[in-house]
Design an enzyme around this catalytic site. Structure first.
Site, mmCIF file in Angstrom:
data_model
loop_
_atom_site.group_PDB
_atom_site.id
_atom_site.type_symbol
_atom_site.label_atom_id
_atom_site.label_comp_id
_atom_site.label_asym_id
_atom_site.label_seq_id
_atom_site.Cartn_x
_atom_site.Cartn_y
_atom_site.Cartn_z
ATOM 1 N N GLU A 126 48.379 32.300 43.183
ATOM 2 C CA GLU A 126 47.908 32.764 41.863
ATOM 3 C C GLU A 126 49.091 33.058 40.967
ATOM 4 O OE1 GLU A 126 45.202 36.030 42.375
ATOM 5 O OE2 GLU A 126 43.575 34.723 43.012
ATOM 6 N N ARG A 301 48.701 35.725 31.776
ATOM 7 C CA ARG A 301 47.466 36.376 31.326
ATOM 8 C C ARG A 301 47.608 37.194 30.047
ATOM 9 N NH1 ARG A 301 44.221 39.261 36.304
ATOM 10 N NH2 ARG A 301 43.520 37.328 37.236
ATOM 11 N N HIS A 362 39.739 44.459 32.518
ATOM 12 C CA HIS A 362 39.560 43.941 33.875
ATOM 13 C C HIS A 362 40.005 44.939 34.936
ATOM 14 C CE1 HIS A 362 39.095 40.875 36.865
ATOM 15 N NE2 HIS A 362 40.387 40.820 37.156
ATOM 16 N N ARG A 397 49.593 44.815 36.813
ATOM 17 C CA ARG A 397 49.259 44.502 38.203
ATOM 18 C C ARG A 397 49.458 43.024 38.494
ATOM 19 N NH1 ARG A 397 43.659 42.915 40.737
ATOM 20 N NH2 ARG A 397 43.525 41.929 38.709
HETATM 21 C C1 LIG Z 1 35.367 40.247 38.486
HETATM 22 C C2 LIG Z 1 36.486 40.863 39.271
HETATM 23 C C3 LIG Z 1 37.294 40.067 40.056
HETATM 24 C C4 LIG Z 1 38.351 40.651 40.799
HETATM 25 N N1 LIG Z 1 39.103 39.865 41.620
HETATM 26 C C5 LIG Z 1 40.056 40.438 42.400
HETATM 27 C C6 LIG Z 1 40.780 39.679 43.355
HETATM 28 O O1 LIG Z 1 40.556 38.483 43.516
HETATM 29 N N2 LIG Z 1 41.731 40.308 44.104
HETATM 30 C C7 LIG Z 1 42.020 41.650 43.977
HETATM 31 O O2 LIG Z 1 42.910 42.164 44.677
HETATM 32 N N3 LIG Z 1 41.328 42.390 43.081
HETATM 33 C C8 LIG Z 1 40.357 41.831 42.310
HETATM 34 N N4 LIG Z 1 39.653 42.603 41.430
HETATM 35 C C9 LIG Z 1 39.918 44.054 41.403
HETATM 36 C C10 LIG Z 1 39.324 44.694 42.660
HETATM 37 O O3 LIG Z 1 38.065 44.132 42.912
HETATM 38 C C11 LIG Z 1 39.171 46.195 42.487
HETATM 39 O O4 LIG Z 1 40.330 46.763 41.994
HETATM 40 C C12 LIG Z 1 38.849 46.848 43.847
HETATM 41 O O5 LIG Z 1 37.724 46.220 44.410
HETATM 42 C C13 LIG Z 1 38.603 48.323 43.665
HETATM 43 O O6 LIG Z 1 38.085 48.855 44.855
HETATM 44 P P1 LIG Z 1 37.651 50.377 44.883
HETATM 45 O O7 LIG Z 1 37.081 50.619 46.240
HETATM 46 O O8 LIG Z 1 38.749 51.209 44.421
HETATM 47 O O9 LIG Z 1 36.517 50.483 43.766
HETATM 48 P P2 LIG Z 1 35.102 49.766 43.650
HETATM 49 O O10 LIG Z 1 35.017 48.584 44.509
HETATM 50 O O11 LIG Z 1 34.820 49.580 42.218
HETATM 51 O O12 LIG Z 1 34.109 50.865 44.219
HETATM 52 C C14 LIG Z 1 33.881 52.066 43.520
HETATM 53 C C15 LIG Z 1 32.643 52.715 44.092
HETATM 54 O O13 LIG Z 1 32.491 54.024 43.573
HETATM 55 C C16 LIG Z 1 31.139 54.223 43.171
HETATM 56 N N5 LIG Z 1 31.133 55.263 42.145
HETATM 57 C C17 LIG Z 1 31.651 55.221 40.898
HETATM 58 N N6 LIG Z 1 31.471 56.402 40.292
HETATM 59 C C18 LIG Z 1 30.850 57.225 41.174
HETATM 60 C C19 LIG Z 1 30.398 58.565 41.134
HETATM 61 N N7 LIG Z 1 30.505 59.327 40.038
HETATM 62 N N8 LIG Z 1 29.797 59.070 42.231
HETATM 63 C C20 LIG Z 1 29.633 58.316 43.349
HETATM 64 N N9 LIG Z 1 30.029 57.034 43.436
HETATM 65 C C21 LIG Z 1 30.638 56.495 42.362
HETATM 66 C C22 LIG Z 1 30.714 52.859 42.683
HETATM 67 O O14 LIG Z 1 29.324 52.754 42.611
HETATM 68 C C23 LIG Z 1 31.354 51.991 43.758
HETATM 69 O O15 LIG Z 1 30.560 51.989 44.903
HETATM 70 C C24 LIG Z 1 38.599 42.040 40.693
HETATM 71 C C25 LIG Z 1 37.778 42.828 39.899
HETATM 72 C C26 LIG Z 1 36.722 42.261 39.198
HETATM 73 C C27 LIG Z 1 35.860 43.138 38.367
#
Ligand SMILES: Cc1cc2nc3c(=O)[nH]c(=O)nc-3n(C[C@H](O)[C@H](O)[C@H](O)COP(=O)(O)OP(=O)(O)OC[C@H]3O[C@@H](n4cnc5c(N)ncnc54)[C@H](O)[C@@H]3O)c2cc1C
Length: 552
Positions: A126, A301, A362, A397
């Site tokens: 990438e 980007r 994003h 990032r």
């Molecule tokens: C379309 C897209 C494509 C991406 N592609 C990539 C990729 O290819 N590679 C990569 O490294 N990253 C990618 N990213 C970024 C990556 O997906 C995220 O940074 C990562 O998944 C974040 O993980 P997390 O567990 O921190 O949060 P999340 O996966 O967002 O989980 C957060 C959780 O907290 C819960 N939550 C939120 N607020 C509350 C609350 N007040 N009380 C209780 N629960 C709550 C939500 O419902 C969710 O379950 C992408 C993001 C997007 C949007």
């Protein structure tokens, strides 16, 4: 520390409380459950997360000609002088073990079909990576991860999952006012959280020795975003309100090409389409990238996102267009089968029509500041995943570095949390003060919430987006202050609803972004200001840190 407040029996009590069920929350819950009981709280269905949407993959060193040093260097280069090298080293060196752990848990990554042993991972490449190092499961890596981890979490006898439960505020030793408002003191301890059960509309008190914020990103602060509805920055806002330091909120990553269509909330058009030769044209059908960068559509980007933003601001048009119709139908359909079908479902045939696109918020590089064990500056409170600011991403990032950061920090945070847990004398754990709804009535002005939701996201898009200026930031600051005053009034008078909680949080996060952006008088990484177009290491080569003033 004195605990001179009235207390009540908590509704739910466990050793560990994890807020969020993306990769960070699920993974840390599994680790913590090896030591004690875990309450896993998530505001909608367990699969609702940014993680489930991640398409590309996970950056990690497996290639024969790759090395940890190269991955670290690529990360530091993207971060534009603000990454913490030690953190980059930690994440990169632990990456392969975390991937192997996922494979052992049952995650199926694509394998290299040409390799003789049938165990060699197929590695993608990438933007910004000098080597092939993206481990992936087709173009649905996040969904594969989430599905497998949810299976393990649900099967674990020490983990209790609370879906449709939304964290409202953290409870610390200095929580003593109506509705859990915290009178911040330094050297505070987190002892749980107030959580709204959205099925019954009741606020419950969750008590725990250790709390982990894993609530993901904040894309919904902006009008256009690639993030799902859950990404409202709740953890960042909760952490800040409780008195934790928040860092680098000015660094918001925008993806250049999100589909612009009223029914497509957050649908990304992958960079691979530009890689395959698609061109960007404005509303008049004129190609414009040549005027911005010699690499045209293949510029990085931020450059492409900034160019599109400039075109939109100049013309007032709603979108620009991504055109690949000059390629044969056969090539387009075989190279982009999913994309082709998704576009068609919105009435866009990409073999003949240009695709309307806008840049979209994003990824949040900033968040609740942590040390290398995911510890915040409030005792017994950890932050991991997109909610946290660990120092890995700096000012920008590197693609696919976020899932690996979440995986590595879920482990180091669990180790840190377990060791802190083992030192806590449970007999000194205070009982949380009860949630107080005295004097509140059912909401009757939902229109205020709906209107302000829209206004704040539009304001952030127009004034605190890809290109900033002193005037735009000042304007945003005034608008946000007005909305905050209205929310405050509403918050104290009416029973809380999920929409109100999220509005309060996106407005809080908006304020933090504006404050950080206003503070940084230079352009670096994802932060670009018209008045200060250059990077200034001498004055600004450091993180932006903000913490709620001591209110004791
Ligand atoms: C379309 C897209 C494509 C991406 N592609 C990539 C990729 O290819 N590679 C990569 O490294 N990253 C990618 N990213 C970024 C990556 O997906 C995220 O940074 C990562 O998944 C974040 O993980 P997390 O567990 O921190 O949060 P999340 O996966 O967002 O989980 C957060 C959780 O907290 C819960 N939550 C939120 N607020 C509350 C609350 N007040 N009380 C209780 N629960 C709550 C939500 O419902 C969710 O379950 C992408 C993001 C997007 C949007």
């Amino acid at each position: 520390m004195s605990n001179s407040f009235s207390s009540s029996t908590p509704d739910v009590q466990s050793d560990f409380l994890v807020l969020g069920s993306g990769v960070a929350g699920l993974m840390v819950a599994l680790r913590l459950a090896e030591r004690g009981t875990v309450s896993l709280v998530t505001k909608r269905a367990i699969m609702d997360s940014n993680t489930s949407q991640a398409q590309g993959g996970i950056a990690s060193v497996f290639g024969r000609v790759d090395s940890f040093e190269l991955h670290v260097e690529d990360t530091l280069k993207a971060g534009d002088g603000l990454c913490n090298r030690e953190v980059a080293d930690l994440v990169v060196r632990n990456g392969p073990d975390r991937i192997r752990e996922l494979i052992d848990l049952g995650v199926k990554f694509n394998l290299d079909q040409n390799a003789a042993d049938h165990t060699t991972l197929d590695l993608g490449r990438e933007g910004g990576h000098s080597q092939k190092r993206i481990v992936h499961a087709q173009d649905m890596t996040g969904l594969e991860l989430e599905t497998v981890l949810v299976g393990h979490v649900r099967a674990h006898s020490r983990i209790t999952v609370f879906e449709n439960h939304m964290g409202v505020d953290l409870i610390t030793c200095s929580t003593r006012m109506k509705r859990g408002m915290v009178t911040t003191t330094h050297d505070d301890r987190c002892i749980g959280a107030y959580v709204l059960d959205t099925d019954t509309s009741r606020v419950k008190t969750f008590s725990a020795a250790i709390t982990v914020l894993a609530t993901g990103g904040a894309g919904k602060v902006y009008l256009y975003t690639s993030n799902p509805d859950v990404a409202t920055g709740d953890g960042m806002a909760m952490g800040y309100r409780a008195g934790a330091t928040v860092a680098n909120m000015e660094f918001v990553q925008f993806h250049p090409t999100c589909l612009y269509h009223p029914d497509a909330k957050n649908f990304l058009i992958s960079e691979a389409v530009r890689g395959e030769g698609a061109i960007l044209v404005n509303a008049q059908g004129r190609r414009f990238m040549e005027a911005y960068d010699p690499q045209c559509e293949l510029a990085c980007r931020d450059v492409v996102a900034r160019a599109i933003d400039t075109e939109l601001k100049k013309s007032g048009a709603d979108s620009v267009f991504l055109d690949i119709s000059h390629k044969s139908e056969e090539v387009i359909r075989s190279r982009f089968p999913n994309l082709y079908q998704r576009c068609l479902s919105f009435g866009i045939d990409m073999t003949t029509d240009p695709i309307p696109v806008v840049p979209a918020a994003h990824y949040m590089c900033g968040g609740v500041a942590t040390d290398m064990s995911g510890r915040t500056d409030i005792h017994q409170l950890y932050a991991i995943g997109e909610t946290a600011c660990t120092g890995l991403h700096g000012a920008n990032r590197l693609a696919s570095n976020s899932l690996i950061e979440a995986l590595v920090y879920a482990r180091t945070a669990a180790e840190g949390a377990i060791s802190e847990f083992d030192q806590i004398d449970m007999t000194t754990m205070p009982t949380p003060v009860a949630w107080d709804e005295v004097g509140t009535v059912d909401a009757d002005e939902q229109i205020m919430v709906v209107h302000n939701w829209d206004e704040i996201r539009r304001c952030m898009w127009n004034y605190v987006g890809i290109v900033r200026s002193n005037k735009r930031l000042a304007r945003a600051k005034r608008r946000i202050a007005n909305i905050q005053a209205e929310i405050q009034e509403y918050y104290w008078d009416f029973k809380i609803t999920p929409d109100l909680i999220e509005l309060r949080n996106i407005t809080m996060v908006a304020e933090l972004i504006v404050r950080c952006a206003t503070h940084r008088k230079e352009s670096r990484g994802l932060h670009y200001t018209l008045e200060y177009p250059n990077r200034d290491d001498r004055r600004w080569g450091r993180d932006t840190l903000i913490r709620r003033p001591f209110l004791g």
